[in-house]
Structure formats: structure tokens, C-alpha cells
Design a protein around this motif. Sequence first.
Motif, PDB file in Angstrom:
ATOM      1  N   ALA A 146     -28.165 -93.536 -10.015  1.00  0.00           N
ATOM      2  CA  ALA A 146     -27.037 -93.263  -9.122  1.00  0.00           C
ATOM      3  C   ALA A 146     -26.982 -94.355  -8.058  1.00  0.00           C
TER       4      ALA A 146
ATOM      5  N   SER B 203     -26.790 -96.154  -4.464  1.00  0.00           N
ATOM      6  CA  SER B 203     -27.399 -95.852  -3.162  1.00  0.00           C
ATOM      7  C   SER B 203     -27.240 -97.116  -2.318  1.00  0.00           C
TER       8      SER B 203
ATOM      9  N   GLU C 245     -24.794 -89.487 -17.129  1.00  0.00           N
ATOM     10  CA  GLU C 245     -25.508 -88.971 -15.957  1.00  0.00           C
ATOM     11  C   GLU C 245     -25.825 -90.127 -15.012  1.00  0.00           C
ATOM     12  N   GLU C 246     -25.351 -90.017 -13.774  1.00  0.00           N
ATOM     13  CA  GLU C 246     -25.719 -90.978 -12.723  1.00  0.00           C
ATOM     14  C   GLU C 246     -26.716 -90.231 -11.851  1.00  0.00           C
ATOM     15  N   ARG C 247     -27.966 -90.588 -11.979  1.00  0.00           N
ATOM     16  CA  ARG C 247     -29.010 -89.813 -11.285  1.00  0.00           C
ATOM     17  C   ARG C 247     -30.271 -90.655 -11.176  1.00  0.00           C
TER      18      ARG C 247
END
Length: 354
Positions: free
Chosen positions: A249, A251, A275-277
Motif C-alpha cells: 500500500a 505510504s 490487494e494494496e496492503r
Amino acid sequence: MIDTLPIHTQVTTASRLTELDPAHIEFGKIFSDHMLVVDYHDGAWQEPHLVPYGDMAVSPANSALHYGQAIFEGLKAYHQADGGVALFRPLDNFHRLNASAARMCMPPLPEELFMQGLKELIKLDAAWVPDAPGAALYVRPFMFATDGFIGVRPSDSYRFVIFTCPVGVYYTKPLRVRFEQQFVRSAEGGAGYAKAAGNYGGAMYPSKLAQEEGYHQLLWTDASAHQYVEESGTMNVVFVIDGCLITPALSTSILDGVTRRSVLQLARDWDIPVEERRISSLEVVAALQAGTLQEAFGVGTAATIATIATIGHMGHDYDLPTPAADALSRRISAALEAIRTGTGEDAHRWMVPV
Ligand code: COI
């Protein structure tokens, strides 16, 4: 208003185009004939100039040289199937340039100055846009401080420049990368999300160490736990685990890549789970050991879609399977290439003709 800005143009009398060998283009070594130069002083951007590409005189005391007050961008112009030239998502780069400028206390650039200057430059050097498969005209906008002053404070004057270079593929082979769990590229709250010159200078030493060990690039991890993947050298990074496309994700320590954004959009268009994590080195290694890590690839403007063949972790190298013809990375790469060259449908209107 676009098309009303006067751009002083000095056309070169000594084009170097005949020196270009389209069959052997090495990334970043050959520069097109012209560049755009715009100075900022007295609180305002001055008149833009298109001039022959060449050396520039600057104060040796400018704070770009001393304190790294310098930012850049990278985007590409592509030869189109209909004979024209178009830019891939230039406004995304424009917005990121201004986000970087804000982080580095530099003045924002007006959109019309960026877009018109860019288009005029590309038109002038349109003959430099290569049309071989995978080739493009790489566009390098950048801004740096120009005050002759070595006190540590934001400069009052700046120069914005765009030059271009015909390029082929950045990585010519599938990549060997390894997790970096000692050195740090950027920490939360730092300037890692900005395309600031110093981010790249600071990454050179750890990257050099990895290259001496036989890797092409690092997989940077976060600055506190040294576990969570951030990005890889000159690219964002994507993993395909059990059919799901996973990427770290965004940041404050990760570059918001335009290719990253485009890859995620295409995957979502195709109903592929995205999924962006946070994703840790241990999760990647567990998936490698279980055989569920189907693909890993870097995504970036220069790198395009760069297949990762090997991932090193704690002294052990894990090899990934060679991507099959229908692998996601290959499908994405082909779809992006079709959009960029005007042979595929540009559903999101990413291309901007010059
Ligand atoms: C790009 O992909 O445009 C980059 O900025 C990477 C680069 C430093 C070669």
C-alpha cells in the motif's frame, strides 16, 4: 490557457539524430536535440525557452548540489500506429512533480507551462521518438535550486528543465533481487514518496553491495521492522499469490508510481483480485516455499513490466517459475504496450497526443 504561452525557440543547427542507431539504444545515454528551460525568480516562473540540448552554467553554491534540493520525473512518449506521437499519462507526472516540489519547498509549476512546454519539446524532436517494439522517448522533467547561497534554507530561485532520450528496455533480462533488511531507502514521514534526487543517491551504496553479490536490484523493506516490502530500486513491485495481485500500500515512504497505478487499474478492469496492503518478506518466502507465489514483477516507467526471476532472502535464493504465455505480467505488459502505441483501446484515456 494552453497554446497561448510564447515559447522562445532556438532550433539546433547541428542535429545529432544521424548518430542514433535505433537497433542499439542504451537507456539514458543519448539525448535528443533540444530541451525546455524555464527559470523561476522574483516569485514567478519566467518565459520558457526551447534550446539545443547542452551543458548549463549554474552557481557552484546552489542548494541542489549541497543539500539535495532537486526533484525529477520520468514519463514516456510513444510512436503511434497512426504515425503520430502520444504521451502516457503526463498529467499524473505533473501532479507528482508538484507533490515532490511541495515536499522539497520548491515552487509549484503551472499545468499549462508543464503541458505546453512538454508538447512543444516533443513536437520539435518528434523524429527522435523510436518506433521499435518496447522502445519509446523517455522524458525527464526536473527542477533544481539555483540561488548562489550556501545557507541551509529553501532557495529563492529555481530552474525547471525537460530533456528527452530515446530508450529501449531498461532491464534486458529477468531480474535477480534480494530483500534489503539492513539499509533503509526511506522511513515513514521522510521524503520517500517524493521523486527527490537524494532518495536515489542514498540508495546507490546498498544497491551496489547487492550488485556485487550478483543481484540486479534490492527489495527495500520498511525502516522500523525491516520486514514489509516497500519498492524495488527503480520500480514498484507486485506479487501474484494464488491468483491475487498484491502490492505494498502507498505510504509516505513509497513512490506513487504511474505504472503501478495503471497495472492495478487493468487488473481491476479484468476482475482480478487486487490487494494494496502490507506484505512481509516472510509472507513472500512462505509463498515461495509453498509454490503459491506465481509471479513477481517490477513496475515502473523506465522498467515497464520487469519479470523477477529470483528472490534472495537471508542468504538463500528462491527461483520463480518462468511466466507462461498467459501469465498476468505478460498480459498486462501486452495490454499496456497496445494502449501506449495506439493499437489497443485506451478505455481510461491515458494517452495524450502531442
Ligand atoms: C522512471 O522509471 O522513470 C524512474 O524514474 C526510474 C529511474 C530513476 C530510471
